[in-house]
Design an enzyme around this catalytic site. Structure first.
Site, PDB file in Angstrom:
ATOM      1  CE  LYS A  97      -3.977   1.630   2.819  1.00 29.69           C
ATOM      2  NZ  LYS A  97      -4.809   1.245   3.986  1.00 29.69           N
ATOM      3  CB  SER A 152      -8.178   2.990   3.121  1.00 32.85           C
ATOM      4  OG  SER A 152      -7.297   2.435   4.087  1.00 32.85           O
ATOM      5  CB  SER A 203      -8.351  -0.027   5.977  1.00 31.71           C
ATOM      6  OG  SER A 203      -9.039   1.189   5.904  1.00 31.71           O
TER       7      SER A 203
END
Ligand SMILES: *[C@@H]1O[C@H](CO)[C@@H](O)[C@H](O)[C@H]1NC(C)=O
Ligand SMILES: *[C@@H]1O[C@H](CO)[C@@H](O)[C@H](O)[C@H]1NC(C)=O
Ligand SMILES: *[C@@H]1O[C@H](CO)[C@@H](O)[C@H](O)[C@H]1NC(C)=O
Ligand SMILES: *[C@@H]1O[C@H](CO)[C@@H](O)[C@H](O)[C@H]1NC(C)=O
Ligand SMILES: *[C@@H]1O[C@H](CO)[C@@H](O)[C@H](O)[C@H]1NC(C)=O
Ligand SMILES: *[C@@H]1O[C@H](CO)[C@@H](O)[C@H](O)[C@H]1NC(C)=O
Ligand SMILES: *[C@@H]1O[C@H](CO)[C@@H](O)[C@H](O)[C@H]1NC(C)=O
Length: 523
Positions: free
Chosen positions: A100, A182, A206
């Protein structure tokens, strides 16, 4: 070795592709890739080349990846030579992974949480988890897209998965599908084999939500099992870094590598931490349900009475799954409600903790960057005001959560101290701990986006494993038909071994991921 390898090839023979020497990257696990590497059938250079081609092929539409590592091929070549000379360092030797975009890499890549504000800034060192991945011989292939600032900039996001740098990312299962967030790009990338595994981060949902939406496995570890050092934070109280991959075994392999003590993250110094050096020992196949005591959290999770909404189809699939677990030897306590669940739904404690933490934690993160003038949350807010043309979009129209965080007054405020205590009471003492103790359970079963909050405020682990796909039945909007959904297991601190065991047992008994090929996967 050769025999195993050819059996492995046969498994995917229907998809034999000369371009990848018969390796189907959509379904190959890390262990299978490792066998192919060890037998000299393929090299890590091949893998990097193929994954980069796959990223190129789909990224314009799916926007799962923000940047790729310009040095990946060189690194792969070095790791190939090293394997020849000295053998593999670990099960991740020569295996490409995407991480990420909020996880710092001290290389040519940027680390920006999707925002232009941090583009070009330099990080002081690799994040703790990146240090461990590289030491194990993994190749950091690139940065996965994400909801900007891990969905913490604005409460008015119309859809997760958007960032100014990454654009709007989309699920590979349905046209323009909401990937959840996310860790959106990490979920999409793992679901269509853009790398062998990915890392995500979770403050509340997330990892497990995008994993669920991508028909993959995602694990948020107990806060402190994995280091958050070098990770663009929301909150030191709740943030956790975890693996996302096609299978439970792959998640276990990656967890084994990334977990561990880090002097740069005090939460990893917890003396009570349980860190088995081998997580695959917990994977027992469908035998894994035997003698497990599991509770079903019905109220607030299965019944649409809180902010968790689930379709009748998800409920039916979960009920079937629970019957199956029983048949396979689990003891099921149904219901095993979390008594604080309504209070958790109403409480502002979590928000107070996150808003207060972010202002302080982001300042600490920014203080170590060079090549940037951005030092505080106020600087970030100012940057966004000055760059509305790129930083504001129909998906994220403002920065109201940044502004709310800027208004907080620090760790000494009574409001913060009370909120931290309230979160622990609702999440642990009167929440998850109470339920597990009351019925003497090993773990709890849940479903639904947003069901992660009790585990989030308790700082406890949670795992998502594929459970099914929405169909047109039961009034589902046709456009959503085909959307994957997952089943969640949660438990006490440091119960990752148990959660992996349960997820593996379910995966091996059902093989839901293999049932539907994502429509928008690369050729
Ligand atoms: C990082 O950002 C800079 C712009 O500041 C850009 O020139 C560079 O290409 C980016 N790195 C990668 C690997 O894309
Ligand atoms: C943004 O979200 C807040 C609640 O979080 C709400 O009160 C407000 O009306 C929303 N604003 C817009 C413009 O949608
Ligand atoms: C860890 O805790 C010590 C003592 O409380 C503190 O001095 C130090 O700054 C902390 N380090 C980090 C990285 O938070
Ligand atoms: C972990 O345990 C499993 C099962 O006991 C075993 O097969 C495997 O070799 C072990 N892995 C390592 C790295 O020791
Ligand atoms: C949970 O919160 C939602 C709003 O977020 C509210 O509409 C609902 O009534 C709440 N449910 C309970 C049981 O408190
Ligand atoms: C929950 O509510 C949604 C609409 O908000 C509805 O479509 C769905 O069927 C409900 N789920 C259950 C289990 O009743
Ligand atoms: C922050 O505080 C200012 C000044 O008290 C106030 O005007 C503003 O509405 C607050 N913003 C948020 C998002 O709470």
């Amino acid at each position: 070795m050769k025999l195993i390898f050819f059996l492995l090839l046969l498994r995917h023979l229907c998809a034999f592709k000369s371009s990848t020497k018969g390796i189907d990257l959509l379904f190959s696990t890390i262990s299978e890739l490792q066998i192919a590497l060890e037998s000299n059938w393929i090299t890590s250079r091949d893998l990097v080349t193929w994954y980069l081609e796959r990223i190129d092929e789909v990224n314009k539409d799916l926007r799962a990846v923000i940047e790729t590592n310009p040095d990946a091929l060189v690194i792969a070549k070095q790791l190939d030579s090293e394997r020849k000379e000295k053998g593999a360092r670990s099960p991740l030797h020569g295996i490409p992974v995407l991480v990420k975009d909020n996880i710092a890499t001290a290389d040519k890549m940027n680390t920006t949480a999707g925002s232009y504000a941090l583009l070009g800034s330099r990080v002081p060192r690799d994040a703790g988890v990146i240090y461990r991945l590289r030491k194990a011989g993994a190749i950091i292939l690139g940065k996965a897209s994400m909801s900007e600032w891990a969905a913490f900039r604005s409460t008015n996001e119309t859809r997760e998965g958007w960032s100014a740098r990454g654009g709007m990312s989309a699920s590979a299962y349905i046209k323009d599908g909401d990937p959840c967030g996310s860790s959106s790009g990490s979920g999409i990338a793992a679901s269509i084999g853009l790398s062998a595994a990915t890392l995500g981060t979770e403050t509340d949902g997330s990892i497990v939500c995008p994993a669920s939406r991508a028909s993959i496995v995602g694990l948020k570890p107990t806060v402190g099992l994995t280091s958050r050092a070098g990770v663009i934070p929301i909150s030191h109280t709740q943030d956790s870094v975890g693996p996302m991959a096609q299978t439970v075994r792959d998640v276990a392999l990656v967890l084994e590598i990334i977990q561990g003590i880090d002097p740069h993250d005090n939460a990893t110094l917890d003396m009570d931490a349980v860190r088995p050096c081998n997580y695959t020992q917990f994977l027992l196949g469908s035998e894994g349900f035997k003698n497990m005591r599991l509770g079903v959290v019905r109220r607030g999770i299965f019944d649409n009475s809180s902010s968790v909404t689930v379709s009748q189809e998800q409920v039916n699939a979960a009920n079937d799954a629970i019957k199956l677990m029983k048949k396979l030897g689990a003891h099921i306590q149904d219901p095993a409600d979390i008594e604080t669940i309504d209070e958790i739904n109403r409480s502002a404690a979590e928000l107070t903790v996150l808003n207060t933490d972010f202002k302080q934690d982001i300042k600490a993160y920014l203080s170590e960057l060079t090549n940037t003038n951005i030092k505080t949350l106020a600087d970030l807010i100012q940057f966004n005001r000055e760059h509305q043309d790129v930083e504001f979009s129909k998906y994220m129209i403002n920065q109201n959560q940044f502004e709310a965080s800027e208004n907080t007054t620090g760790y000494d405020s009574d409001e913060y101290i009370q909120a931290v205590a309230t979160s622990l009471r609702l999440g642990r003492k009167e929440g998850i701990d109470y339920t597990l103790d009351k019925y003497k359970l090993d773990a709890l079963i849940m479903i639904g986006d947003g069901a992660s909050t009790a585990s989030a405020i308790a700082r406890y682990p949670i795992i998502s494993v594929p459970l099914g796909y929405l169909t047109k039945q039961n009034g589902i909007n046709e456009a959503l038909s085909g959307t994957p959904f997952g089943m969640l297991f949660t438990g006490r601190a440091w119960s990752e071994g148990t959660l992996l065991r349960l997820a593996h047992a379910f995966e091996q008994a059902t093989h839901i991921r293999e049932k539907v090929r994502p429509q928008f996967a690369p050729e």
